[in-house]
Design a protein around this motif. Structure first.
Motif, short mmCIF file in Angstrom:
data_model
loop_
_atom_site.label_atom_id
_atom_site.label_comp_id
_atom_site.label_asym_id
_atom_site.label_seq_id
_atom_site.Cartn_x
_atom_site.Cartn_y
_atom_site.Cartn_z
N LEU A 47 0.98 -1.35 0.01
CA LEU A 47 -0.05 0.15 -0.07
C LEU A 47 0.84 1.24 0.04
N GLY A 48 1.89 1.41 0.81
CA GLY A 48 2.88 2.45 0.92
C GLY A 48 3.46 2.86 -0.22
N VAL A 49 4.22 1.75 -1.02
CA VAL A 49 5.20 2.13 -2.17
C VAL A 49 4.45 2.93 -3.14
N PRO A 50 3.39 2.39 -3.81
CA PRO A 50 2.75 2.78 -4.67
C PRO A 50 2.22 4.49 -4.25
N LEU A 51 1.66 4.41 -3.02
CA LEU A 51 1.41 5.81 -2.72
C LEU A 51 2.46 6.91 -2.63
N LEU A 52 3.75 6.51 -2.06
CA LEU A 52 4.76 7.11 -1.92
C LEU A 52 5.32 7.52 -3.30
N GLN A 53 5.32 6.57 -4.34
CA GLN A 53 5.57 7.03 -5.77
C GLN A 53 4.74 8.03 -6.23
N LEU A 54 3.28 7.92 -6.12
CA LEU A 54 2.42 8.88 -6.48
C LEU A 54 2.56 10.36 -6.09
N VAL A 55 2.71 10.21 -4.83
CA VAL A 55 2.80 11.63 -4.08
C VAL A 55 4.39 12.21 -4.71
N LEU A 56 5.39 11.59 -4.57
CA LEU A 56 6.60 12.31 -4.93
C LEU A 56 6.79 12.43 -6.39
N PHE A 57 6.38 11.70 -7.40
CA PHE A 57 6.51 12.15 -8.61
C PHE A 57 5.44 12.99 -9.15
N GLY A 58 4.22 13.14 -8.34
CA GLY A 58 3.19 14.11 -8.76
C GLY A 58 3.34 15.44 -8.26
N PHE A 59 4.04 15.61 -7.23
CA PHE A 59 4.20 16.78 -6.44
C PHE A 59 5.55 17.24 -6.20
N ALA A 60 6.58 16.42 -6.00
CA ALA A 60 7.87 16.70 -5.51
C ALA A 60 8.75 17.07 -6.60
N ILE A 61 8.50 16.46 -7.86
CA ILE A 61 9.45 16.27 -8.77
C ILE A 61 9.17 17.29 -9.91
N ASN A 62 10.24 18.26 -10.09
CA ASN A 62 10.18 19.22 -11.07
C ASN A 62 11.81 19.49 -11.84
N ASN A 63 11.57 19.40 -13.16
CA ASN A 63 12.86 19.42 -13.75
C ASN A 63 12.94 20.71 -14.29
N ASP A 64 12.07 21.99 -13.93
CA ASP A 64 12.39 23.25 -14.14
C ASP A 64 12.15 24.08 -13.02
N PRO A 65 13.22 24.17 -12.34
CA PRO A 65 13.26 24.53 -10.80
C PRO A 65 13.19 26.16 -10.93
N LYS A 66 12.32 26.98 -9.93
CA LYS A 66 12.30 28.12 -10.07
C LYS A 66 12.51 28.79 -8.74
N SER A 67 12.77 30.03 -8.63
CA SER A 67 13.03 30.87 -7.28
C SER A 67 14.59 30.33 -6.82
N LEU A 68 15.28 30.30 -7.79
CA LEU A 68 16.82 29.69 -7.47
C LEU A 68 17.48 30.99 -6.49
N PRO A 69 18.22 30.41 -5.52
CA PRO A 69 18.89 31.47 -4.80
C PRO A 69 19.89 32.13 -5.67
N THR A 70 20.02 33.71 -5.52
CA THR A 70 21.03 34.17 -6.42
C THR A 70 21.60 35.40 -5.58
N ALA A 71 22.96 35.65 -6.02
CA ALA A 71 23.83 36.82 -5.20
C ALA A 71 23.89 37.80 -6.11
#
Length: 378
Positions: free
Chosen positions: A32-56
């Motif tokens: 039960l946990g692994v499919p739910l974990l994959q769904l949450v992480l891939f659906g909400f946490a993964i982003n190949n185009d990051p924004k608001s990158l820290p800049t000096a």
């Protein structure tokens, strides 16, 4: 033997299997946990185009053109000016520590050159140790900056070609000028390989003792729990040392990965990291009743660690809650150490905080393993 197919017997076998499945709580949780974990992480946490990158921002002057440049870059969503550096050396230190992904330098004579039409320039330095994280932000630079300059001059935002001709945006890809992906992946593989082998091997070694009945002989020896734990852990440090030698040699000979920093510093961090991993494996072994359960618990740890550590996807592309979760995995901090030492030539001052996290993990895992092992003895 009754050869006639019986639905009643089949139903009884199915009921038996479901009861057995319910009793094996770890397997049931994995299903039960692994499919739910994959769904949450891939659906909400993964982003190949990051924004608001820290800049000096390095800017001697605070004129309207400098403010227009900084505002335009931040409005793209890719840049977030967290630091205003007083010098290039300060900005260099921030990038070496991994505190910023970009350094924007606007020279002191920028406003004067704009007013004279003398080809003004701005310098953008990008931390290219992770090329995919910087690519989106770099691709927007020229057009956005040029049009912002035209607006600051009170002109209409003309065609992009005309805008580009008035401003030169110089981009330096630091630490990986050619954007070679292996420079990011191979140093990270050192941590991933160590994690996969050290945790699983240690966890299964102790559960194997329990399954074979040799743990009783081990407990009958006149040894303290700490001595038994060290006796089981230290051999895996030797195995880890062999793996480190193989990976570093292959990184140099097969992939030509540069090694700019101190080998002694990296090996010291590796020692702490491996010690944390084998202690984690020891802790898992005290929770598992069999080798199969040890493998399941190890896999349940591997999946979020790989996804949230910054190995497979840009760490700064993840939402805040995912970054907080990523901080609880030793791999996250070790990846920063390896890339900083190998590619940036970072010293201990730059990676001290990450090494401190690894030392903390060693203490937590050692205390937990020792406490649970004492309970096992009782």
């Amino acid at each position: 033997m009754n050869s006639v197919f019986s639905f009643a017997r089949l139903g009884a076998l199915l009921i038996k299997e479901f009861i057995q499945m319910r009793r094996d709580r770890i397997t049931f949780a994995m299903m039960l946990g692994v499919p739910l974990l994959q769904l949450v992480l891939f659906g909400f946490a993964i982003n190949n185009d990051p924004k608001s990158l820290p800049t000096a921002l390095v800017a001697i002057s605070n004129d309207q053109y400098t403010r227009a440049m900084a505002s335009a870059l931040q409005m793209t969503g890719y840049y977030h000016f967290d630091f205003v550096a007083q010098s290039a050396a300060e900005a260099e230190e921030l990038m070496a520590k991994g505190a910023v992904s970009f350094v924007v330098t606007i020279p002191a004579d920028f406003a004067r050159r704009v007013e004279r039409g003398d080809n003004p320039q701005i310098l953008i330095e990008a931390d290219a140790t992770d090329p995919s994280a910087a690519s989106g932000a770099v691709s927007t630079l020229s057009k956005v900056a040029s049009q912002a300059l035209l607006r600051a001059q009170g002109m209409q935002a003309a065609a992009a070609e005309s805008a580009r001709g008035q401003l030169q945006v110089v981009v330096h890809q630091r630490y990986n000028p050619e954007g070679i992906s292996q420079y990011n992946i191979v140093p990270g593989l050192l941590g991933v390989i160590l994690q996969m082998t050290m945790v699983m091997m240690t966890a299964m070694a102790l559960t194997r003792e329990t399954e074979r009945g040799t743990m009783e002989n081990l407990l009958a020896m006149p040894s303290s729990p700490a001595e038994i734990m060290l006796g089981k852990v230290l051999p895996f440090l030797v195995v880890g040392a062999v793996q480190v030698a193989v990976v570093l040699t292959a990184a140099k000979l097969l992939f030509s990965i540069p090694f700019v920093g101190s080998l002694t510093l990296l090996l010291s961090a590796v020692l702490v990291f491996v010690l944390a991993l084998v202690l984690l494996g020891y802790t898992i072994s005290t929770m598992a009743g069999s080798q199969m359960q040890a493998m399941q618990l190890t896999f349940f740890f591997f999946l979020p660690s790989l996804l949230l550590s910054g190995f497979m996807f840009p760490y700064r592309g993840m939402p805040g809650w995912a970054q907080v979760l990523g901080e609880i995995f030793p791999l996250t901090h070790f990846l920063r150490v390896t890339r900083a030492v190998m590619l940036k030539g970072a010293d201990f001052h730059a990676i001290g905080a990450e090494v401190g996290w690894l030392v903390l993990f060693v203490g937590v895992f050692a205390g937990t393993a020792l406490l649970r092992f004492r309970r096992t003895l009782d």
